[in-house]
Design a protein around this motif. Structure first.
Motif, PDB file in Angstrom:
ATOM      1  N   ASP A  44      50.297  41.957  32.546  1.00  0.00           N
ATOM      2  CA  ASP A  44      49.556  42.112  33.642  1.00  0.00           C
ATOM      3  C   ASP A  44      49.944  40.676  34.646  1.00  0.00           C
ATOM      4  OD1 ASP A  44      48.209  44.517  33.642  1.00  0.00           O
ATOM      5  OD2 ASP A  44      47.215  43.705  31.828  1.00  0.00           O
ATOM      6  N   GLN A  72      39.674  35.878  41.712  1.00  0.00           N
ATOM      7  CA  GLN A  72      38.344  36.360  41.324  1.00  0.00           C
ATOM      8  C   GLN A  72      38.045  37.657  41.419  1.00  0.00           C
ATOM      9  OE1 GLN A  72      35.514  33.254  42.683  1.00  0.00           O
ATOM     10  NE2 GLN A  72      35.260  32.671  40.715  1.00  0.00           N
ATOM     11  N   ARG A  73      38.729  38.441  42.803  1.00  0.00           N
ATOM     12  CA  ARG A  73      38.390  39.560  43.311  1.00  0.00           C
ATOM     13  C   ARG A  73      39.216  40.348  42.639  1.00  0.00           C
ATOM     14  NH1 ARG A  73      37.005  37.810  49.464  1.00  0.00           N
ATOM     15  NH2 ARG A  73      34.931  37.203  48.748  1.00  0.00           N
ATOM     16  N   GLN A  86      40.482  39.973  39.736  1.00  0.00           N
ATOM     17  CA  GLN A  86      40.081  40.248  38.522  1.00  0.00           C
ATOM     18  C   GLN A  86      39.025  41.078  38.329  1.00  0.00           C
ATOM     19  OE1 GLN A  86      41.620  36.294  36.273  1.00  0.00           O
ATOM     20  NE2 GLN A  86      39.507  35.931  36.743  1.00  0.00           N
ATOM     21  N   ALA A  87      37.872  40.917  39.178  1.00  0.00           N
ATOM     22  CA  ALA A  87      36.715  41.998  39.211  1.00  0.00           C
ATOM     23  C   ALA A  87      37.281  43.456  39.445  1.00  0.00           C
ATOM     24  CB  ALA A  87      35.717  41.509  40.285  1.00  0.00           C
ATOM     25  N   PHE A  88      37.962  43.665  40.323  1.00  0.00           N
ATOM     26  CA  PHE A  88      38.684  44.820  40.907  1.00  0.00           C
ATOM     27  C   PHE A  88      39.336  45.679  39.656  1.00  0.00           C
ATOM     28  CE2 PHE A  88      41.591  47.732  42.693  1.00  0.00           C
ATOM     29  CZ  PHE A  88      40.806  48.676  43.637  1.00  0.00           C
ATOM     30  N   ASN A  89      40.252  44.906  38.902  1.00  0.00           N
ATOM     31  CA  ASN A  89      40.940  45.408  37.747  1.00  0.00           C
ATOM     32  C   ASN A  89      40.092  45.425  36.198  1.00  0.00           C
ATOM     33  OD1 ASN A  89      43.081  46.266  39.212  1.00  0.00           O
ATOM     34  ND2 ASN A  89      43.561  44.159  39.499  1.00  0.00           N
ATOM     35  N   GLY A  90      39.195  44.555  36.265  1.00  0.00           N
ATOM     36  CA  GLY A  90      38.341  44.594  34.954  1.00  0.00           C
ATOM     37  C   GLY A  90      39.442  43.521  33.877  1.00  0.00           C
ATOM     38  N   ILE A  91      40.297  42.732  34.230  1.00  0.00           N
ATOM     39  CA  ILE A  91      41.048  42.010  33.861  1.00  0.00           C
ATOM     40  C   ILE A  91      40.835  40.390  33.981  1.00  0.00           C
ATOM     41  CG2 ILE A  91      43.759  41.266  33.581  1.00  0.00           C
ATOM     42  CD1 ILE A  91      44.410  44.092  34.377  1.00  0.00           C
TER      43      ILE A  91
END
Ligand code: MG
Length: 225
Positions: free
Chosen positions: A3, A154-155, A157-162
């Motif tokens: 990723d 951060q956004r 990561q939050a969006f993708n759950g990764i």
């Protein structure tokens, strides 16, 4: 599958906006305060919109500082300027890179730009680039560029759950400031000499990768192994 996250600068990296941001800010300033060339001593490349406007307020001794009103007018002016769809040029190779799908790695594109969000979206609209960027961070959300890029990460990561591995996070931009913020955050930098700075100047700031342009898609994708 690996990723990968790429945080994109806009002006000089995705598009050549031909100074429309500066021109729209000058016009907005004139509409509000009746002052011409208010940004002539203000450096803009790679900087955050809110800082740029505050500099202009300082240099022109503006006391009544309604930055939200300023940005409202700026966006209206910008939208009017960009009714001419050819005003902004998309830089060579950008679309092919954003469209690319890979079997080996999964690239997610986010915006990390000094533009305020509304201004960024207006600039990306003529070439239909907004659809590639579901999330981002913008020039009215931080004091320092690296903080803004940190928010973009951060956004994403939050969006993708990764949680992205730091070595798989890249910031791409056309100025030394883009390179510097990658170093502060411990992520990789890709400098591209299609904007404010020459390749020679960018090299002095030791980016992890330096490209003359994004025209060669395979060379760009070679970065990710
Ligand atoms: Mg730029």
């Amino acid at each position: 599958m690996k990723d990968i996250l790429i945080v994109w600068d806009i002006d000089g990296t995705l598009i050549n906006s031909k100074g429309c941001g500066r021109a729209a800010m000058e016009k907005a300033f004139y509409q509000l305060f009746g002052l011409e060339k208010a940004f002539k001593e203000v450096n803009m490349a790679g900087r955050l919109d809110a800082m740029i406007v505050n500099d202009a307020f300082d240099k022109n001794n503006i006391i009544n500082r309604d930055i939200d009103l300023f940005f409202d007018i700026y966006c209206k002016v910008l939208e009017e300027m960009l009714i001419d769809k050819d005003y902004i040029k998309i830089l060579p190779g950008v679309k092919a890179i954003l469209e690319h799908n890979s079997q080996e790695y999964n690239i997610f594109h986010a915006l990390g730009t000094g533009n305020i969000e509304k201004g960024a979206r207006i600039k990306l609209k003529p070439h239909n680039l907004n659809k590639y960027f579901k999330v981002g961070a913008f020039g009215d959300e931080a004091i320092e560029r690296w903080e803004m890029v940190h928010k973009a990460i951060q956004r994403a990561q939050a969006f993708n759950g990764i949680i992205y591995n730091r070595e798989n996070i890249y910031v791409i931009g056309d100025t030394k400031l883009d390179i510097e913020c990658a170093k502060i955050l411990g992520i990789k930098s890709i400098a591209v000499a299609t904007g404010a700075h020459s390749a020679e100047l960018l090299r002095e700031y030791a980016p992890d990768y330096l490209l003359e342009s994004l025209e060669d898609k395979n060379k760009f994708l070679g970065i990710f192994g």
